[in-house]
Design an enzyme around this catalytic site. Structure first.
Site, short mmCIF file in Angstrom:
data_model
loop_
_atom_site.label_atom_id
_atom_site.label_comp_id
_atom_site.label_asym_id
_atom_site.label_seq_id
_atom_site.Cartn_x
_atom_site.Cartn_y
_atom_site.Cartn_z
N ASP A 148 98.09 -8.61 -21.68
CA ASP A 148 98.00 -10.03 -21.32
C ASP A 148 99.38 -10.69 -21.42
OD1 ASP A 148 95.28 -9.61 -21.04
OD2 ASP A 148 94.85 -10.14 -23.11
N HIS A 175 90.50 -10.90 -25.79
CA HIS A 175 90.89 -10.34 -24.48
C HIS A 175 89.76 -10.61 -23.48
CE1 HIS A 175 92.78 -7.72 -21.57
NE2 HIS A 175 91.75 -6.90 -21.55
N1 LIG Z 1 91.88 -3.38 -23.01
C1 LIG Z 1 92.44 -3.53 -21.83
O1 LIG Z 1 93.43 -4.26 -21.68
C2 LIG Z 1 91.88 -2.82 -20.64
C3 LIG Z 1 90.66 -2.21 -20.74
N2 LIG Z 1 90.13 -1.51 -19.68
C4 LIG Z 1 88.87 -0.84 -19.91
O2 LIG Z 1 89.12 0.56 -20.05
C5 LIG Z 1 87.97 1.30 -19.66
C6 LIG Z 1 88.37 2.39 -18.67
O3 LIG Z 1 88.78 1.83 -17.44
P1 LIG Z 1 89.18 2.78 -16.22
O4 LIG Z 1 90.07 3.86 -16.69
O5 LIG Z 1 89.61 1.91 -15.12
O6 LIG Z 1 87.75 3.42 -15.86
P2 LIG Z 1 87.46 4.81 -15.13
O7 LIG Z 1 86.05 4.79 -14.70
O8 LIG Z 1 88.52 5.09 -14.12
O9 LIG Z 1 87.63 5.88 -16.31
C7 LIG Z 1 86.77 5.96 -17.39
C8 LIG Z 1 86.59 7.44 -17.73
O10 LIG Z 1 85.82 7.55 -18.93
C9 LIG Z 1 85.07 8.75 -18.81
N3 LIG Z 1 83.99 8.76 -19.77
C10 LIG Z 1 82.84 8.06 -19.77
N4 LIG Z 1 82.11 8.37 -20.86
C11 LIG Z 1 82.83 9.26 -21.57
C12 LIG Z 1 82.61 9.94 -22.80
N5 LIG Z 1 81.51 9.76 -23.51
N6 LIG Z 1 83.56 10.80 -23.23
C13 LIG Z 1 84.69 11.01 -22.51
N7 LIG Z 1 84.94 10.38 -21.34
C14 LIG Z 1 84.02 9.53 -20.88
C15 LIG Z 1 84.60 8.72 -17.36
O11 LIG Z 1 84.16 10.00 -16.93
C16 LIG Z 1 85.85 8.22 -16.64
O12 LIG Z 1 86.65 9.30 -16.18
C17 LIG Z 1 86.99 0.25 -19.10
O13 LIG Z 1 86.04 -0.08 -20.09
C18 LIG Z 1 87.88 -0.93 -18.77
O14 LIG Z 1 87.17 -2.14 -18.79
C19 LIG Z 1 90.81 -1.40 -18.51
C20 LIG Z 1 92.02 -2.01 -18.34
C21 LIG Z 1 92.64 -2.79 -19.39
O1 LIG Z 2 89.97 -6.83 -16.23
C1 LIG Z 2 89.38 -5.86 -16.72
O2 LIG Z 2 88.15 -5.72 -16.78
C2 LIG Z 2 90.22 -4.78 -17.34
C3 LIG Z 2 91.10 -5.39 -18.32
O3 LIG Z 2 90.72 -5.61 -19.46
C4 LIG Z 2 92.34 -5.94 -17.80
O4 LIG Z 2 92.87 -5.49 -16.78
O5 LIG Z 2 92.83 -6.87 -18.46
#
Ligand SMILES: NC(=O)C1=CN([C@@H]2O[C@H](COP(=O)(O)OP(=O)(O)OC[C@H]3O[C@@H](n4cnc5c(N)ncnc54)[C@H](O)[C@@H]3O)[C@@H](O)[C@H]2O)C=CC1
Ligand SMILES: O=C([O-])CC(=O)C(=O)O
Length: 311
Positions: A148, A175
């Site tokens: 952020d 967040h």
């Molecule tokens: N905190 C932050 O600033 C941010 C958080 N996120 C969050 O991060 C998470 C991942 O986002 P992306 O990578 O875009 O999603 P994505 O769908 O591309 O990847 C998630 C992966 O987790 C795997 N997965 C699901 N259950 C699992 C398990 N039990 N064990 C191992 N792997 C498992 C899936 O197979 C998939 O490959 C989401 O919840 C998203 O909202 C995303 C961007 C920023």
């Molecule tokens: O926007 C979302 O859901 C993923 C995230 O937390 C970010 O990119 O800040």
């Protein structure tokens, strides 16, 4: 130095890529439940080594936690991302079970590791990881503020038409689209308050854009962002592994700081080899204090929702 990244999807794989090409760790293990997926991502990243010039060993495994043994840091990105129109909070039902199981599994093989939680809703998932593992609070860090704050600096740089790296600014609080708090009062351009250059109206627009930064990208991309999130996680992991003691806004367990207790929420932290080494409890003005209290209430409500989900 070994890092495990659970979830080899968009954020996890990008994070592995940045950690490798920047030489932050000597070994990265990607783990996913999708058969062969983490193996494929790891091989693809490894095949960059000769062209980008790194020596990090990257491997992938399908759900085999024994291969993650002895990790110094474990990053949890497993779970579902939001789709356009959704809030991060709506992901709690599916992601809570995933994060809880993953945190327990990684600790069986890396009992001394520091866990970085990325899965959303991140503040609640960080709290869940802390409570379900019983780890000391310095070893559970939620990544959100780093991202952020980088978005805030980007929007400030666009408004000022100056390089983002010359701008210092921070986002604290939850967040979430409505819970994060870009600290416009403290933002500076190489030490000069940005209020010298930007009107209150422009600053309010920058803050509003920052708050919906993730939602804007989700609308454009059809799923949530990954380049900046992956790079932000790598920045945090670098500060831990290389004991850089950077000041980074992270979601951590507060005990009285900012007048709050028993939640994980974004506050400025010193991040080093012991994880969260210090929380900086800086003075906020009256308006910022009120926003922080409101943000904390919203985060607390989500934590309460966990109880029924996990019951
Ligand atoms: N905190 C932050 O600033 C941010 C958080 N996120 C969050 O991060 C998470 C991942 O986002 P992306 O990578 O875009 O999603 P994505 O769908 O591309 O990847 C998630 C992966 O987790 C795997 N997965 C699901 N259950 C699992 C398990 N039990 N064990 C191992 N792997 C498992 C899936 O197979 C998939 O490959 C989401 O919840 C998203 O909202 C995303 C961007 C920023
Ligand atoms: O926007 C979302 O859901 C993923 C995230 O937390 C970010 O990119 O800040």
């Amino acid at each position: 130095m070994k890092v495990t990244i659970v979830g080899a999807g968009n954020v996890g794989a990008t994070c592995a890529d940045v950690i490798s090409y920047r030489g932050i760790a000597s070994e990265v293990v990607l783990l996913d439940i999708r058969e062969g997926f983490a193996e494929g991502k790891a091989l693809d990243i490894m095949q960059c080594a000769t062209n980008t010039g790194f020596n990090t060993k990257v491997s992938g495994v399908t759900n085999d936690y024994s291969k993650t043994a002895g990790s110094d840091v474990v990053v949890i990105t497993s779970g579902i991302p939001r789709k356009p129109g959704m809030t991060r909070e709506e992901l709690i039902g599916i992601n809570a079970g995933i994060v809880k199981t993953v945190a327990e599994n990684v600790l069986k093989h890396s009992p001394d590791t520091i866990i970085v939680v990325v899965s959303n809703p991140m503040d609640t998932m960080t709290y869940l990881a802390l409570k379900s593992t019983g780890l000391p609070k310095n070893r559970i860090i939620g990544m959100g503020g780093a991202l952020d704050s980088s978005r805030f600096r980007t929007y400030l740089s666009l408004a000022l038409d100056k390089p983002a790296n010359d701008i210092s600014a921070m986002v604290i609080g939850g967040h979430g689209d409505t819970t994060m708090i870009p600290l416009t009062r403290l933002a500076s351009y190489n030490g000069i308050p940005v209020t010298e250059f930007l009107s209150e109206e422009v600053l309010q627009k920058v803050a509003a854009d920052t708050m919906v930064g993730g939602a804007t990208l989700t609308g454009l991309l059809g799923t949530s962002a990954w380049y900046a999130p992956g790079a932000s996680v790598a920045y945090l992991v670098d500060s831990i592994l290389n004991d850089q003691k950077k000041m980074i806004a992270c979601s951590v367990f507060v005990e009285g700081e900012y007048g709050q207790n028993d939640i994980c929420i974004g506050v400025p932290c010193i991040i080093g080899k012991n994880g969260v080494e210090e929380i900086l409890d800086i003075a906020l003005n009256e308006q910022e204090e009120a926003l922080f209290a409101k943000s904390a209430d919203a985060v607390r409500q989500m934590n309460d929702a966990l109880k029924s989900i996990l019951a």
